[in-house]
Design a protein around this motif. Structure first.
Motif, PDB file in Angstrom:
ATOM      1  N   ASN A  87     -87.970  35.410  13.334  1.00  0.00           N
ATOM      2  CA  ASN A  87     -87.282  36.041  12.266  1.00  0.00           C
ATOM      3  C   ASN A  87     -87.655  36.294  10.865  1.00  0.00           C
ATOM      4  OD1 ASN A  87     -84.659  37.936  11.619  1.00  0.00           O
ATOM      5  ND2 ASN A  87     -84.213  35.958  10.325  1.00  0.00           N
ATOM      6  N   PRO A  88     -88.079  35.232  10.184  1.00  0.00           N
ATOM      7  CA  PRO A  88     -88.753  35.129   8.903  1.00  0.00           C
ATOM      8  C   PRO A  88     -89.993  36.146   8.895  1.00  0.00           C
ATOM      9  CG  PRO A  88     -88.191  33.069   9.238  1.00  0.00           C
ATOM     10  CD  PRO A  88     -88.315  33.864  10.581  1.00  0.00           C
ATOM     11  N   LEU A  89     -90.762  36.214   9.776  1.00  0.00           N
ATOM     12  CA  LEU A  89     -91.772  36.874   9.819  1.00  0.00           C
ATOM     13  C   LEU A  89     -91.567  38.507  10.090  1.00  0.00           C
ATOM     14  CD1 LEU A  89     -94.536  34.286  11.492  1.00  0.00           C
ATOM     15  CD2 LEU A  89     -94.257  34.959   9.228  1.00  0.00           C
ATOM     16  N   ILE A  90     -90.446  38.435  10.964  1.00  0.00           N
ATOM     17  CA  ILE A  90     -90.167  39.828  11.177  1.00  0.00           C
ATOM     18  C   ILE A  90     -89.696  40.655  10.126  1.00  0.00           C
ATOM     19  CG2 ILE A  90     -88.412  41.519  12.394  1.00  0.00           C
ATOM     20  CD1 ILE A  90     -90.545  40.767  14.539  1.00  0.00           C
ATOM     21  N   SER A  91     -88.878  39.670   9.149  1.00  0.00           N
ATOM     22  CA  SER A  91     -88.295  40.156   7.901  1.00  0.00           C
ATOM     23  C   SER A  91     -89.502  40.699   7.124  1.00  0.00           C
ATOM     24  CB  SER A  91     -87.449  39.277   7.281  1.00  0.00           C
ATOM     25  OG  SER A  91     -86.293  39.032   8.132  1.00  0.00           O
ATOM     26  N   VAL A  92     -90.384  39.845   6.823  1.00  0.00           N
ATOM     27  CA  VAL A  92     -91.689  40.253   6.122  1.00  0.00           C
ATOM     28  C   VAL A  92     -92.132  41.662   6.577  1.00  0.00           C
ATOM     29  CG1 VAL A  92     -94.030  39.574   5.407  1.00  0.00           C
ATOM     30  CG2 VAL A  92     -92.374  37.661   5.393  1.00  0.00           C
ATOM     31  N   VAL A  93     -92.314  41.840   7.714  1.00  0.00           N
ATOM     32  CA  VAL A  93     -92.910  43.246   8.344  1.00  0.00           C
ATOM     33  C   VAL A  93     -91.919  44.210   7.903  1.00  0.00           C
ATOM     34  CG1 VAL A  93     -93.645  44.182  10.106  1.00  0.00           C
ATOM     35  CG2 VAL A  93     -94.329  42.098  10.153  1.00  0.00           C
ATOM     36  N   VAL A 217     -79.240  26.765  -5.162  1.00  0.00           N
ATOM     37  CA  VAL A 217     -80.327  26.145  -4.700  1.00  0.00           C
ATOM     38  C   VAL A 217     -81.497  27.086  -4.775  1.00  0.00           C
ATOM     39  CG1 VAL A 217     -81.400  25.080  -2.444  1.00  0.00           C
ATOM     40  CG2 VAL A 217     -78.682  24.902  -2.942  1.00  0.00           C
ATOM     41  N   PRO A 218     -82.728  26.515  -5.449  1.00  0.00           N
ATOM     42  CA  PRO A 218     -83.860  27.259  -5.433  1.00  0.00           C
ATOM     43  C   PRO A 218     -84.250  27.929  -4.022  1.00  0.00           C
ATOM     44  CG  PRO A 218     -84.207  24.932  -6.414  1.00  0.00           C
ATOM     45  CD  PRO A 218     -82.878  25.083  -5.449  1.00  0.00           C
ATOM     46  N   LEU A 219     -84.864  29.063  -4.095  1.00  0.00           N
ATOM     47  CA  LEU A 219     -84.911  29.849  -2.906  1.00  0.00           C
ATOM     48  C   LEU A 219     -86.336  29.351  -2.113  1.00  0.00           C
ATOM     49  CD1 LEU A 219     -84.722  33.473  -4.242  1.00  0.00           C
ATOM     50  CD2 LEU A 219     -83.141  32.460  -2.635  1.00  0.00           C
ATOM     51  N   SER A 220     -87.116  28.571  -2.725  1.00  0.00           N
ATOM     52  CA  SER A 220     -87.959  27.942  -2.001  1.00  0.00           C
ATOM     53  C   SER A 220     -87.544  26.770  -1.215  1.00  0.00           C
ATOM     54  CB  SER A 220     -89.061  27.235  -2.994  1.00  0.00           C
ATOM     55  OG  SER A 220     -88.473  26.309  -3.832  1.00  0.00           O
ATOM     56  N   VAL A 221     -86.420  26.203  -1.332  1.00  0.00           N
ATOM     57  CA  VAL A 221     -85.670  25.400  -0.689  1.00  0.00           C
ATOM     58  C   VAL A 221     -84.961  26.039   0.673  1.00  0.00           C
ATOM     59  CG1 VAL A 221     -84.003  23.311  -0.734  1.00  0.00           C
ATOM     60  CG2 VAL A 221     -85.509  23.676  -2.504  1.00  0.00           C
ATOM     61  N   GLY A 223     -85.790  28.670   1.813  1.00  0.00           N
ATOM     62  CA  GLY A 223     -86.744  29.573   2.761  1.00  0.00           C
ATOM     63  C   GLY A 223     -87.139  28.258   3.732  1.00  0.00           C
ATOM     64  N   LEU A 224     -87.468  27.115   3.301  1.00  0.00           N
ATOM     65  CA  LEU A 224     -87.805  26.029   4.122  1.00  0.00           C
ATOM     66  C   LEU A 224     -86.620  25.477   5.144  1.00  0.00           C
ATOM     67  CD1 LEU A 224     -90.197  23.867   1.823  1.00  0.00           C
ATOM     68  CD2 LEU A 224     -90.828  25.338   3.554  1.00  0.00           C
ATOM     69  N   MET A 225     -85.640  25.604   4.678  1.00  0.00           N
ATOM     70  CA  MET A 225     -84.484  25.073   5.228  1.00  0.00           C
ATOM     71  C   MET A 225     -84.052  25.998   6.443  1.00  0.00           C
ATOM     72  SD  MET A 225     -81.564  23.525   2.500  1.00  0.00           S
ATOM     73  CE  MET A 225     -80.519  23.103   3.649  1.00  0.00           C
ATOM     74  N   GLN A 226     -84.286  27.376   6.371  1.00  0.00           N
ATOM     75  CA  GLN A 226     -83.920  28.251   7.313  1.00  0.00           C
ATOM     76  C   GLN A 226     -84.842  27.874   8.965  1.00  0.00           C
ATOM     77  OE1 GLN A 226     -85.531  32.186   6.749  1.00  0.00           O
ATOM     78  NE2 GLN A 226     -87.430  31.557   5.671  1.00  0.00           N
ATOM     79  N   TYR A 227     -85.753  27.099   8.918  1.00  0.00           N
ATOM     80  CA  TYR A 227     -86.266  26.650   9.839  1.00  0.00           C
ATOM     81  C   TYR A 227     -85.599  25.278  10.666  1.00  0.00           C
ATOM     82  CZ  TYR A 227     -89.968  29.385   8.051  1.00  0.00           C
ATOM     83  OH  TYR A 227     -90.813  30.581   7.483  1.00  0.00           O
ATOM     84  N   ILE A 228     -84.811  24.960  10.047  1.00  0.00           N
ATOM     85  CA  ILE A 228     -84.152  23.780  10.632  1.00  0.00           C
ATOM     86  C   ILE A 228     -83.201  23.975  11.925  1.00  0.00           C
ATOM     87  CG2 ILE A 228     -82.320  21.759  10.250  1.00  0.00           C
ATOM     88  CD1 ILE A 228     -83.148  21.906   7.247  1.00  0.00           C
ATOM     89  N   ALA A 229     -82.456  25.095  11.874  1.00  0.00           N
ATOM     90  CA  ALA A 229     -81.748  25.577  12.948  1.00  0.00           C
ATOM     91  C   ALA A 229     -82.477  25.795  14.290  1.00  0.00           C
ATOM     92  CB  ALA A 229     -80.738  26.744  12.321  1.00  0.00           C
ATOM     93  N   PRO A 230     -83.570  26.533  13.965  1.00  0.00           N
ATOM     94  CA  PRO A 230     -84.277  26.935  15.093  1.00  0.00           C
ATOM     95  C   PRO A 230     -84.969  25.648  15.776  1.00  0.00           C
ATOM     96  CG  PRO A 230     -85.231  28.025  13.363  1.00  0.00           C
ATOM     97  CD  PRO A 230     -84.101  27.477  12.859  1.00  0.00           C
ATOM     98  N   PHE A 263     -97.083  30.293   6.391  1.00  0.00           N
ATOM     99  CA  PHE A 263     -96.181  31.229   5.655  1.00  0.00           C
ATOM    100  C   PHE A 263     -95.391  30.241   4.582  1.00  0.00           C
ATOM    101  CE2 PHE A 263     -92.127  33.544   5.021  1.00  0.00           C
ATOM    102  CZ  PHE A 263     -92.651  34.681   4.666  1.00  0.00           C
ATOM    103  N   ALA A 264     -94.738  29.247   5.293  1.00  0.00           N
ATOM    104  CA  ALA A 264     -93.744  28.573   4.173  1.00  0.00           C
ATOM    105  C   ALA A 264     -94.610  27.534   3.224  1.00  0.00           C
ATOM    106  CB  ALA A 264     -93.096  27.490   5.130  1.00  0.00           C
ATOM    107  N   SER A 265     -95.801  27.269   3.664  1.00  0.00           N
ATOM    108  CA  SER A 265     -96.531  26.444   2.559  1.00  0.00           C
ATOM    109  C   SER A 265     -97.099  27.342   1.467  1.00  0.00           C
ATOM    110  CB  SER A 265     -97.672  25.792   2.994  1.00  0.00           C
ATOM    111  OG  SER A 265     -97.458  25.022   4.119  1.00  0.00           O
TER     112      SER A 265
END
Length: 280
Positions: A87-93, A217-221, A223-230, A263-265
């Motif tokens: 999903n994050p990569l789809i959002s980028v596209v 919360v910083p957006l960088s954090v 962005g990384l936390m969105q991968y916890i759920a999947p 992407f996250a890095s």
């Protein structure tokens, strides 16, 4: 979430979705009535393009909820997790296609690797991973519309809930009178009835919490936390639901995980660099 919907597996997926919409709508509307007063809906719809765009986003999120609940209870938790990984990569596209955003070389590399992963899974499985693609596209388009509408997260969810409330209530009542429902009639049991009501809070409270947390919360954090759920969903699919995860799937997921790591890095490095420049 997969564990919660699994507890409701005796309930038809459509009934779970309409219950989720109805109780979520009541909860969010009550919250907004308490916080903003009786004029919250009129104020929200007075914003430019809000009326029709939030109607469209409401349909997209309802489709996303329905597909996800069906997929979990039909034994597709692993593929569902794939949808939220990409999903994050789809959002980028979508940002490139509709918002004229530009990607750097590292981001394009991430998109290319994820595309290879999906192509590999399509080739090995004999068909595209439709559940994952459907979840990623519906949530990505939902996020795109919500980005274009100048409204806060809770008010937007409230308007979407108002649009969906009456159709969902109609489906719920039709099901109760035509044999596909069992709410408050003993058909599913008191415990199931309680879980269906709590599903509204399970839908609304995380979104309300996110609306407040994203400002602190910083957006960088974020962005990384969105991968916890999947990640948790994937682990549940393999370890708890005992779904198949063979070598071919591992290769396809591997491409996507590498893409997400790059992407996250890149995003974290850029965020820290901007913070350092701002401090300087």
């Amino acid at each position: 979430m997969p564990l919660y919907w699994h507890l409701l597996k005796v309930v038809p997926s459509l009934q779970i979705v309409v219950h989720r919409i109805v109780w979520s709508a009541l909860l969010v509307s009550a919250w907004l009535l308490w916080k903003q007063g009786r004029g919250w809906l009129q104020a929200a719809l007075a914003r430019p393009r809000a009326a029709w765009m939030l109607a469209l986003s409401g349909l997209l999120i309802a489709f996303n909820w329905g597909l996800y609940i069906w997929a979990v209870n039909a034994g597709h938790v692993v593929e569902s997790s794939l949808g939220y990984f990409i999903n994050p990569l789809i959002s980028v596209v979508l940002g490139v296609a509709f918002l004229h955003e530009r990607l750097n070389r590292v981001q394009w590399l991430s998109v290319a690797l994820a595309t290879l992963g999906v192509a590999w899974l399509t080739w090995q499985l004999g068909q595209p991973p439709w559940i994952a693609i459907g979840l990623a596209l519906s949530f990505g388009l939902y996020g795109l519309i919500r980005k274009l509408v100048a409204i806060d997260a809770v008010s937007g969810l409230g308007v979407e809930s108002v649009y969906l409330f009456l159709p969902a209530l109609a489906v719920l009542l039709w099901g109760e009178t035509h044999g596909s429902g069992g709410f408050l009639s003993g058909g599913w049991g008191v415990g199931i009835d309680v879980l269906l009501v709590i599903a509204g809070a399970l839908t609304a409270l995380p979104l309300i919490g996110f609306a407040f947390a994203v400002r602190r919360v910083p957006l960088s954090v974020v962005g990384l936390m969105q991968y916890i759920a999947p990640t948790l969903q994937f682990l549940l699919g393999v370890l708890f639901f005992n779904e198949a995860f063979d070598h071919d799937r591992a290769v396809g997921f591997g491409f996507i995980w590498v893409a997400l790591a790059i992407f996250a890095s890149d995003g974290l490095w850029r965020s820290r660099r901007q913070a350092a420049l701002a401090t300087t």
